[in-house]
Design a protein around this motif. Structure first.
Motif, short mmCIF file in Angstrom:
data_model
loop_
_atom_site.label_atom_id
_atom_site.label_comp_id
_atom_site.label_asym_id
_atom_site.label_seq_id
_atom_site.Cartn_x
_atom_site.Cartn_y
_atom_site.Cartn_z
N LYS A 38 0.84 -1.18 0.00
CA LYS A 38 0.00 0.00 0.00
C LYS A 38 0.88 1.24 0.00
CE LYS A 38 -3.45 -2.71 2.26
NZ LYS A 38 -4.07 -3.11 3.50
N VAL A 39 0.49 2.24 -0.77
CA VAL A 39 1.29 3.44 -0.95
C VAL A 39 0.60 4.62 -0.29
CG1 VAL A 39 2.42 4.94 -2.64
CG2 VAL A 39 2.08 2.53 -3.16
N CYS A 40 1.36 5.34 0.52
CA CYS A 40 0.83 6.53 1.19
C CYS A 40 0.71 7.67 0.19
CB CYS A 40 1.77 6.93 2.33
SG CYS A 40 1.20 8.39 3.23
N VAL A 41 -0.31 8.48 0.37
CA VAL A 41 -0.50 9.65 -0.49
C VAL A 41 0.74 10.54 -0.46
CG1 VAL A 41 -1.84 11.76 -0.79
CG2 VAL A 41 -3.00 9.64 -0.29
N CYS A 42 1.38 10.63 0.69
CA CYS A 42 2.57 11.49 0.80
C CYS A 42 3.70 11.01 -0.10
CB CYS A 42 3.03 11.60 2.25
SG CYS A 42 3.58 10.04 2.98
N GLU A 43 3.70 9.72 -0.46
CA GLU A 43 4.71 9.18 -1.39
C GLU A 43 4.34 9.46 -2.84
OE1 GLU A 43 6.20 5.09 -0.38
OE2 GLU A 43 4.55 5.23 1.07
N LEU A 44 3.05 9.64 -3.11
CA LEU A 44 2.58 9.86 -4.47
C LEU A 44 2.70 11.32 -4.91
CD1 LEU A 44 -0.62 7.63 -4.35
CD2 LEU A 44 1.52 7.12 -5.53
N VAL A 45 2.52 12.25 -3.98
CA VAL A 45 2.52 13.67 -4.32
C VAL A 45 3.78 14.11 -5.06
CG1 VAL A 45 2.46 16.02 -3.37
CG2 VAL A 45 0.85 14.30 -2.54
N PRO A 46 5.00 13.72 -4.62
CA PRO A 46 6.20 14.18 -5.34
C PRO A 46 6.35 13.62 -6.76
CG PRO A 46 6.78 13.23 -3.19
CD PRO A 46 5.34 12.97 -3.42
N LEU A 47 5.60 12.59 -7.09
CA LEU A 47 5.71 11.98 -8.42
C LEU A 47 4.99 12.77 -9.51
CD1 LEU A 47 5.07 8.24 -7.48
CD2 LEU A 47 7.27 9.37 -7.84
N PHE A 48 4.09 13.65 -9.10
CA PHE A 48 3.26 14.37 -10.06
C PHE A 48 3.35 15.87 -9.81
CE2 PHE A 48 1.50 10.18 -9.33
CZ PHE A 48 1.38 9.69 -10.61
N ASP A 49 3.19 16.63 -10.86
CA ASP A 49 3.27 18.08 -10.76
C ASP A 49 1.87 18.67 -10.53
OD1 ASP A 49 4.46 20.59 -10.77
OD2 ASP A 49 4.28 20.83 -12.95
N ILE A 50 1.21 18.15 -9.49
CA ILE A 50 -0.12 18.62 -9.12
C ILE A 50 -0.18 18.74 -7.60
CG2 ILE A 50 -1.33 17.72 -11.14
CD1 ILE A 50 -2.17 15.31 -9.50
N ALA A 51 -1.13 19.51 -7.12
CA ALA A 51 -1.31 19.71 -5.68
C ALA A 51 -1.92 18.45 -5.06
CB ALA A 51 -2.19 20.91 -5.42
N TRP A 104 -3.11 9.69 7.38
CA TRP A 104 -2.75 9.35 6.00
C TRP A 104 -3.61 8.23 5.45
CZ3 TRP A 104 0.01 12.91 3.82
CH2 TRP A 104 0.85 13.68 4.61
N ALA A 105 -3.79 8.27 4.14
CA ALA A 105 -4.49 7.20 3.43
C ALA A 105 -3.46 6.44 2.59
CB ALA A 105 -5.58 7.78 2.54
N TYR A 106 -3.55 5.14 2.63
CA TYR A 106 -2.66 4.27 1.86
C TYR A 106 -3.48 3.59 0.77
CZ TYR A 106 0.85 4.97 5.44
OH TYR A 106 1.76 5.53 6.29
N TYR A 107 -3.03 3.74 -0.45
CA TYR A 107 -3.77 3.25 -1.62
C TYR A 107 -3.12 2.03 -2.24
CZ TYR A 107 -6.68 7.38 -1.48
OH TYR A 107 -7.57 8.33 -1.10
N TYR A 108 -3.95 1.21 -2.88
CA TYR A 108 -3.48 0.02 -3.57
C TYR A 108 -4.48 -0.34 -4.67
CZ TYR A 108 -6.88 -2.13 -0.44
OH TYR A 108 -8.03 -2.44 0.25
N VAL A 109 -4.00 -1.02 -5.71
CA VAL A 109 -4.87 -1.49 -6.78
C VAL A 109 -5.59 -2.73 -6.30
CG1 VAL A 109 -4.94 -2.44 -9.13
CG2 VAL A 109 -3.43 -0.53 -8.62
N ARG A 110 -6.90 -2.76 -6.50
CA ARG A 110 -7.67 -3.94 -6.14
C ARG A 110 -7.29 -5.07 -7.09
NH1 ARG A 110 -13.68 -2.78 -6.15
NH2 ARG A 110 -13.62 -4.96 -5.54
N PRO A 111 -6.97 -6.25 -6.55
CA PRO A 111 -6.47 -7.35 -7.39
C PRO A 111 -7.39 -7.72 -8.55
CG PRO A 111 -6.28 -7.89 -5.06
CD PRO A 111 -7.04 -6.60 -5.14
N ASP A 112 -8.69 -7.69 -8.35
CA ASP A 112 -9.62 -8.10 -9.40
C ASP A 112 -10.14 -6.94 -10.24
OD1 ASP A 112 -10.99 -6.99 -7.28
OD2 ASP A 112 -12.76 -8.24 -7.57
#
Length: 117
Positions: A61-74, A99-107
């Motif tokens: 699971k990926v924290c939103v705080c880890e995703l923010v630096p990957l994109f040039d958006i707020a 924090w919210a941690y996101y993941y792709v649903r397997p199905d």
């Protein structure tokens, strides 16, 4: 080589009668098509497509705080994209404190990928 074609005279069909029979019929039922269209629509944005790519490559699971630096958006815009993906059933999340941690649903993408292949 000349080909002789016999042309039939133009005739008017009765009102309400179809001009021809369908060549093929859809295999996808209406309800399934609606679900798959929602997934395709959610993936129709480049940011959301990249988010799914990052999440599916991640081992957990990926924290939103880890995703923010990957994109040039707020961060609120990123959260909006993640919310759209959640509504489509592609990703899910788990709250841990602030924090919210996101993941792709397997199905999540099985139905769409099965239809595409």
């Amino acid at each position: 080589m000349a080909v002789d074609l016999e042309l039939a005279p133009k005739t008017k069909r009765p009102a309400g009668q179809p001009c021809c029979d369908p060549v093929v019929y859809p295999d996808v039922e209406r309800e399934q098509a609606v679900r798959m269209a929602a997934v395709a629509k959610a993936l129709g944005d480049p940011i959301r497509l990249q988010l799914v790519d990052v999440l599916r490559k991640h081992a957990g699971k990926v924290c939103v705080c880890e995703l923010v630096p990957l994109f040039d958006i707020a961060q609120p815009t990123l959260s909006h994209h993640l919310k759209t993906l959640r509504r489509a059933g592609i990703v899910d999340s788990e709250r841990r404190g602030l924090w919210a941690y996101y993941y792709v649903r397997p199905d999540a993408l099985k139905e769409l990928s099965a239809w595409l292949s």
